[in-house]
Design a protein around this motif. Structure first.
Motif, PDB file in Angstrom:
ATOM      1  N   GLY A 122       0.782  -1.235   0.000  1.00  0.00           N
ATOM      2  CA  GLY A 122       0.000   0.000   0.000  1.00  0.00           C
ATOM      3  C   GLY A 122       0.808   1.276   0.000  1.00  0.00           C
ATOM      4  O   GLY A 122       0.273   2.337   0.340  1.00  0.00           O
ATOM      5  N   GLN A 123       2.067   1.213  -0.383  1.00  0.00           N
ATOM      6  CA  GLN A 123       2.890   2.425  -0.484  1.00  0.00           C
ATOM      7  C   GLN A 123       3.600   2.464  -1.837  1.00  0.00           C
ATOM      8  O   GLN A 123       3.822   1.423  -2.455  1.00  0.00           O
ATOM      9  CB  GLN A 123       3.947   2.469   0.628  1.00  0.00           C
ATOM     10  N   PHE A 124       3.961   3.671  -2.245  1.00  0.00           N
ATOM     11  CA  PHE A 124       4.781   3.818  -3.447  1.00  0.00           C
ATOM     12  C   PHE A 124       6.222   3.510  -3.044  1.00  0.00           C
ATOM     13  O   PHE A 124       7.022   4.388  -2.757  1.00  0.00           O
ATOM     14  CB  PHE A 124       4.661   5.237  -4.021  1.00  0.00           C
ATOM     15  N   SER A 125       6.528   2.214  -2.991  1.00  0.00           N
ATOM     16  CA  SER A 125       7.820   1.756  -2.482  1.00  0.00           C
ATOM     17  C   SER A 125       8.921   1.817  -3.522  1.00  0.00           C
ATOM     18  O   SER A 125      10.087   2.053  -3.187  1.00  0.00           O
ATOM     19  CB  SER A 125       7.701   0.307  -1.984  1.00  0.00           C
ATOM     20  N   ALA A 126       8.584   1.587  -4.779  1.00  0.00           N
ATOM     21  CA  ALA A 126       9.612   1.512  -5.818  1.00  0.00           C
ATOM     22  C   ALA A 126       9.059   2.015  -7.140  1.00  0.00           C
ATOM     23  O   ALA A 126       7.841   2.097  -7.351  1.00  0.00           O
ATOM     24  CB  ALA A 126      10.116   0.083  -5.962  1.00  0.00           C
ATOM     25  N   ARG A 127       9.979   2.317  -8.035  1.00  0.00           N
ATOM     26  CA  ARG A 127       9.596   2.705  -9.388  1.00  0.00           C
ATOM     27  C   ARG A 127      10.625   2.151 -10.360  1.00  0.00           C
ATOM     28  O   ARG A 127      11.757   1.848 -10.009  1.00  0.00           O
ATOM     29  CB  ARG A 127       9.460   4.222  -9.541  1.00  0.00           C
ATOM     30  N   SER A 128      10.187   1.997 -11.594  1.00  0.00           N
ATOM     31  CA  SER A 128      11.051   1.554 -12.688  1.00  0.00           C
ATOM     32  C   SER A 128      10.853   2.527 -13.848  1.00  0.00           C
ATOM     33  O   SER A 128       9.725   2.951 -14.116  1.00  0.00           O
ATOM     34  CB  SER A 128      10.685   0.128 -13.120  1.00  0.00           C
ATOM     35  N   GLU A 129      11.946   2.894 -14.519  1.00  0.00           N
ATOM     36  CA  GLU A 129      11.870   3.918 -15.556  1.00  0.00           C
ATOM     37  C   GLU A 129      12.446   3.430 -16.874  1.00  0.00           C
ATOM     38  O   GLU A 129      13.367   2.616 -16.907  1.00  0.00           O
ATOM     39  CB  GLU A 129      12.632   5.179 -15.121  1.00  0.00           C
ATOM     40  N   VAL A 130      11.909   3.937 -17.968  1.00  0.00           N
ATOM     41  CA  VAL A 130      12.455   3.721 -19.296  1.00  0.00           C
ATOM     42  C   VAL A 130      12.380   5.061 -20.026  1.00  0.00           C
ATOM     43  O   VAL A 130      11.425   5.823 -19.834  1.00  0.00           O
ATOM     44  CB  VAL A 130      11.679   2.619 -20.057  1.00  0.00           C
ATOM     45  N   SER A 131      13.392   5.356 -20.852  1.00  0.00           N
ATOM     46  CA  SER A 131      13.428   6.672 -21.491  1.00  0.00           C
ATOM     47  C   SER A 131      13.962   6.599 -22.915  1.00  0.00           C
ATOM     48  O   SER A 131      14.584   5.618 -23.328  1.00  0.00           O
ATOM     49  CB  SER A 131      14.286   7.641 -20.671  1.00  0.00           C
ATOM     50  N   ASP A 132      13.703   7.653 -23.674  1.00  0.00           N
ATOM     51  CA  ASP A 132      14.266   7.836 -25.007  1.00  0.00           C
ATOM     52  C   ASP A 132      14.616   9.311 -25.118  1.00  0.00           C
ATOM     53  O   ASP A 132      13.861  10.176 -24.639  1.00  0.00           O
ATOM     54  CB  ASP A 132      13.258   7.429 -26.083  1.00  0.00           C
ATOM     55  N   THR A 133      15.776   9.605 -25.749  1.00  0.00           N
ATOM     56  CA  THR A 133      16.285  10.980 -25.770  1.00  0.00           C
ATOM     57  C   THR A 133      16.709  11.402 -27.169  1.00  0.00           C
ATOM     58  O   THR A 133      17.309  10.617 -27.915  1.00  0.00           O
ATOM     59  CB  THR A 133      17.490  11.126 -24.820  1.00  0.00           C
TER      60      THR A 133
END
Length: 284
Positions: A122-133
Motif C-alpha cells: 500500500g505504499q509507493f515503495s519503488a519505481r522503474s523507468e524507461v526513457s528515449d532521448t
C-alpha cells in the motif's frame, strides 16, 4: 506550437479526462550648390595679378585633396559586424526531422535499490523507468517541435499495460498518469508538474485508477485501461503545455515512462509505448 495526443486499442477503459470535465469519468472522452563665382564685373584692375594670386594658391583646395575625411568611408570596420549575420536566422530555413520515440517495457521493481524503498504493501515503495532521448548538435537550434499526442496533431491511441501506476514525463515534467493524487505530491510548473521521485516515495498508494492529464480543464483529454489490463490508451495533450517545457533553448528532449509498485511481483511493469515527434531544426 507543441502538441500531444494518445489513443489506444480495444479494451476496457478505466476512466476519461477531458477539457469539459476537470475530473474523472467512467464513460466517454471528457475538446552637395554651386560655389559662388568671384565677382568679375569689376575689371578695372585686371593687370593686378595680386588678386589672382589667391587663385593660384591651392592652399584652399588642399582640403579637398585631403582624403583624411574620406578615409572614414573607406573604413569597413562598421560593416564587418554585418558579416556575422550573413547566415541569417537559423530558423529561416530549418530542416525537418522525425523522431520516433520508443519507450520499451519496464520489468519489475528493484526493491531497496536505485533510490527505491523496500517493498511495503500500500505504499509507493519503488519505481522503474524507461526513457528515449533526442540530442541536438552544438551548432543546432530547435525551431519548433510537435508531437502526435498533442491535440492539434490529432492525438494518439495505442494499447498499453501497466502495474500498479504510471506517469509519462517529458523533460522532467509529468504530463499524465494513472493516479490523480500524484498532482498533489508534485510541484506545478509550466502548466504541468515537476517530477520528483522523492516526493512520491513511501506515500500511500491507492489502487483505484484515477487518470489525470495536464490541461485537463482545457483541451487535454485522456482515457487509460485498468491496471494489469492490456487495453487502449487515448491521449490528447493541449498544445500550449509543451510550449513552456520545450523551446529554442532546448538542446535535449527526453521522454520517460515511470511505473510504480508497492510490494508485489509484477509491480513496476509496463508495456512498450511509441510516439512520434516532428522537429524543425536550424543550423547556426
Amino acid at each position: 506550437m507543441l502538441i500531444w495526443i494518445l489513443k489506444l486499442g480495444c479494451a476496457p477503459v478505466a476512466a476519461v479526462v477531458t477539457d469539459k470535465v476537470g475530473g474523472i469519468e467512467d464513460d466517454g472522452l471528457v475538446d552637395t550648390g554651386e560655389m559662388e563665382p568671384s565677382d568679375t564685373s569689376d575689371t578695372s584692375d585686371t593687370s593686378d595679378t595680386s588678386d589672382t594670386s589667391d587663385t593660384s594658391d591651392t592652399s584652399d583646395t588642399s582640403d579637398t585633396s585631403d582624403t583624411s575625411d574620406t578615409s572614414d568611408t573607406s573604413d569597413t570596420s562598421d560593416t564587418s559586424d554585418t558579416s556575422d549575420t550573413d547566415n541569417g536566422d537559423p530558423c529561416d530555413s530549418p530542416r525537418q526531422e522525425t523522431w520516433n520515440i520508443t519507450l520499451g517495457e519496464t520489468t519489475g521493481c528493484n526493491w531497496g535499490q536505485d533510490g527505491n524503498s523496500d517493498d511495503q504493501q500500500g505504499q509507493f515503495s519503488a519505481r522503474s523507468e524507461v526513457s528515449d532521448t533526442y540530442t541536438l548538435a552544438s551548432d543546432e537550434v530547435l525551431c519548433d517541435a510537435s508531437f502526435n499526442f498533442e491535440v492539434d496533431s490529432g492525438g494518439v491511441a495505442q494499447d498499453f499495460y501497466y502495474d500498479d501506476h504510471f506517469i509519462f514525463v517529458m523533460n522532467g515534467h509529468a504530463l499524465w498518469g494513472s493516479y490523480e493524487e500524484h498532482r498533489n505530491m508534485l510541484s506545478q510548473a509550466n502548466g504541468a508538474y515537476e517530477y520528483d521521485w522523492n516526493n512520491i516515495r513511501d506515500e500511500v498508494m491507492g489502487f483505484e485508477v484515477q487518470p489525470w492529464i495536464a490541461g485537463q480543464n482545457q483541451d487535454s483529454y485522456l482515457s487509460i485501461p485498468f491496471a494489469e489490463s492490456f487495453a487502449e490508451m487515448t491521449v490528447g495533450l493541449q498544445n500550449s503545455i509543451l510550449d513552456g517545457i520545450i523551446d529554442s533553448s532546448t538542446s535535449e528532449i527526453e521522454a520517460r515512462v515511470i511505473t510504480f509498485g508497492d510490494n508485489d511481483n509484477g509491480d513496476c511493469e509496463s508495456s512498450e509505448v511509441n510516439f512520434e515527434a516532428t522537429l524543425s531544426i536550424g543550423t547556426r
